[in-house]
Design a protein around this motif. Structure first.
Motif, PDB file in Angstrom:
ATOM      1  N   GLY A  32      -0.339  -5.851  17.764  1.00 35.92           N
ATOM      2  CA  GLY A  32      -1.110  -5.384  16.879  1.00 35.92           C
ATOM      3  C   GLY A  32      -0.554  -4.786  15.610  1.00 35.92           C
ATOM      4  N   PHE A  33      -1.265  -4.301  14.794  1.00 39.96           N
ATOM      5  CA  PHE A  33      -1.086  -3.631  13.523  1.00 39.96           C
ATOM      6  C   PHE A  33      -0.671  -2.039  13.693  1.00 39.96           C
ATOM      7  CE2 PHE A  33      -2.148  -0.958   9.721  1.00 39.96           C
ATOM      8  CZ  PHE A  33      -1.497  -1.541   8.775  1.00 39.96           C
ATOM      9  N   PRO A  34       0.231  -1.359  13.222  1.00 38.89           N
ATOM     10  CA  PRO A  34       1.428  -2.117  12.398  1.00 38.89           C
ATOM     11  C   PRO A  34       2.893  -2.063  12.932  1.00 38.89           C
ATOM     12  CG  PRO A  34       1.180   0.084  12.014  1.00 38.89           C
ATOM     13  CD  PRO A  34       0.434   0.023  13.091  1.00 38.89           C
ATOM     14  N   GLY A 197       8.232  -7.681   1.467  1.00 41.48           N
ATOM     15  CA  GLY A 197       6.937  -8.099   1.641  1.00 41.48           C
ATOM     16  C   GLY A 197       5.976  -7.792   3.079  1.00 41.48           C
ATOM     17  N   ALA A 198       6.809  -6.904   3.760  1.00 35.46           N
ATOM     18  CA  ALA A 198       6.200  -6.580   4.965  1.00 35.46           C
ATOM     19  C   ALA A 198       4.721  -5.917   5.157  1.00 35.46           C
ATOM     20  CB  ALA A 198       7.141  -5.610   6.092  1.00 35.46           C
ATOM     21  N   MET A 199       4.652  -4.582   4.286  1.00 40.06           N
ATOM     22  CA  MET A 199       3.489  -4.130   4.204  1.00 40.06           C
ATOM     23  C   MET A 199       2.329  -4.897   3.575  1.00 40.06           C
ATOM     24  SD  MET A 199       3.769  -1.102   5.742  1.00 40.06           S
ATOM     25  CE  MET A 199       2.159  -0.739   5.280  1.00 40.06           C
ATOM     26  N   MET A 202       1.471  -7.717   6.368  1.00 44.76           N
ATOM     27  CA  MET A 202       0.498  -7.000   7.426  1.00 44.76           C
ATOM     28  C   MET A 202      -0.840  -6.455   6.964  1.00 44.76           C
ATOM     29  SD  MET A 202       3.225  -4.276   9.364  1.00 44.76           S
ATOM     30  CE  MET A 202       3.613  -3.370   8.231  1.00 44.76           C
ATOM     31  N   LEU A 203      -0.935  -5.924   5.763  1.00 43.83           N
ATOM     32  CA  LEU A 203      -2.200  -5.642   5.489  1.00 43.83           C
ATOM     33  C   LEU A 203      -3.053  -6.933   5.048  1.00 43.83           C
ATOM     34  CD1 LEU A 203      -1.515  -2.685   3.360  1.00 43.83           C
ATOM     35  CD2 LEU A 203      -2.753  -2.577   5.336  1.00 43.83           C
ATOM     36  N   ASN A 204      -2.449  -8.097   4.790  1.00 43.63           N
ATOM     37  CA  ASN A 204      -3.185  -9.149   4.651  1.00 43.63           C
ATOM     38  C   ASN A 204      -4.090  -9.779   5.688  1.00 43.63           C
ATOM     39  OD1 ASN A 204      -2.542  -9.761   1.903  1.00 43.63           O
ATOM     40  ND2 ASN A 204      -0.727 -10.944   2.263  1.00 43.63           N
TER      41      ASN A 204
END
Length: 297
Positions: A32-34, A197-199, A202-204
């Motif tokens: 899951g996140f993150p 671009g990871a953050m 992930m938030l997307n």
């Protein structure tokens, strides 16, 4: 753990941890996140003793592909990645295990692909209908879920590097970890979150999700559809729940029986949200007991 780069028919490439013999029953683990496949660092070697274990870094995470645009992180696309990964590895049927957002994808995949997903294991991930109902009916769960609206903000991830990543680690992640986290484990997260671009990717996942989170004291009209029919999860299902989870309250477990006829629940009283690595012994024992029971005549 060594990763394999696998190109999927959905157009993305994922890093995947694979362990155990191919002749063994397959099990796919969704983080899951993150996080990343590292979520399962205690479960992979245990399950690999007699299973073929597949643990991807899902799209948007760590060094896996990060397609641009919120629409590329909708649940249907991520479920399609799961099926495409199974196809790429020539796995026709499998046990599916999911935690947090990986659990949300696992619920959906079990409902949509009952001929592929033969058994389901969920760790601290709410059932989609139970979760949406609780956001209207349970004031405490609604209050606990306000972080979702914060994560959906279009500005939270702008320029999130260095000090900003440290702040996110301390304020939005570590406070939800029972027993704390630091040192080498912290370094792994900082490296993965720091990938280009990871953050944003992930938030997307939150931005692409369709559930409503009313404000805590907002007077809202409860959608009548919440009391309508919803497809049941037909597979044998194990739910392992850390009862000290501050974001996903016990109401998520209490509401499951109408939607999951073949349900086993294991509650870990002193576990928080991140139970795969907070309480690995308890989680592994629950997995072992349940998986063994499933193959008995």
């Amino acid at each position: 753990m060594e990763l394999q780069r696998i190109a999927l028919s959905t157009g993305v490439e994922l890093d995947v941890a694979i362990a155990g013999g191919r002749a063994n029953p397959p099990v796919i683990l969704l983080h899951g996140f993150p996080e990343s496949h590292h979520t399962w660092r205690h479960q992979i070697p245990e399950l690999a003793r007699d299973h073929y274990v597949i643990a991807p870094d899902q799209r948007g995470y760590a060094r896996s592909a990060k397609p641009e645009g919120v629409d590329n992180y909708s649940a249907d696309k991520i479920i399609a990645d799961l099926i495409a990964l199974a196809d790429a590895l020539e796995v026709k049927q499998f046990t599916l295990v999911g935690h947090d957002w990986g659990g949300a994808i696992a619920w959906g995949a079990a409902i949509l692909h009952p001929l592929r997903v033969t058994r389901l294991v969920i760790l601290n991930a709410p059932h989609p209908r139970v979760f949406q109902k609780s956001l209207y009916d349970d004031r405490e769960q609604r209050k606990a879920s306000q972080y979702v609206n914060f994560f959906r903000s279009t500005t939270i991830d702008q320029g999130m590097t260095g000090t900003a990543l440290e702040h996110f680690f301390a304020s939005d992640f570590a406070q939800h970890v029972v027993g704390g986290i630091a040192g080498e484990e912290k370094a792994i997260y900082m490296d993965q979150w720091g990938q280009p671009g990871a953050m944003t990717a992930m938030l997307n996942w939150y931005r692409a999700s369709g559930f409503d989170v009313p404000k805590p004291d907002e007077e809202v009209t409860r959608p009548a559809t919440l009391d309508g029919p919803f497809p049941p999860v037909t597979q044998p299902t194990l739910v392992i729940w850390g009862m000290q989870d501050k974001a996903l309250l016990p109401v998520q477990v209490d509401g499951l029986p109408p939607y999951v006829p073949n349900l086993t629940v294991v509650k870990i009283a002193n576990g928080g949200h991140f139970i795969p690595w907070e309480k690995p012994e308890a989680v592994n024992a629950a997995l072992r007991d349940w998986l063994s029971a499933q193959v008995r005549p």
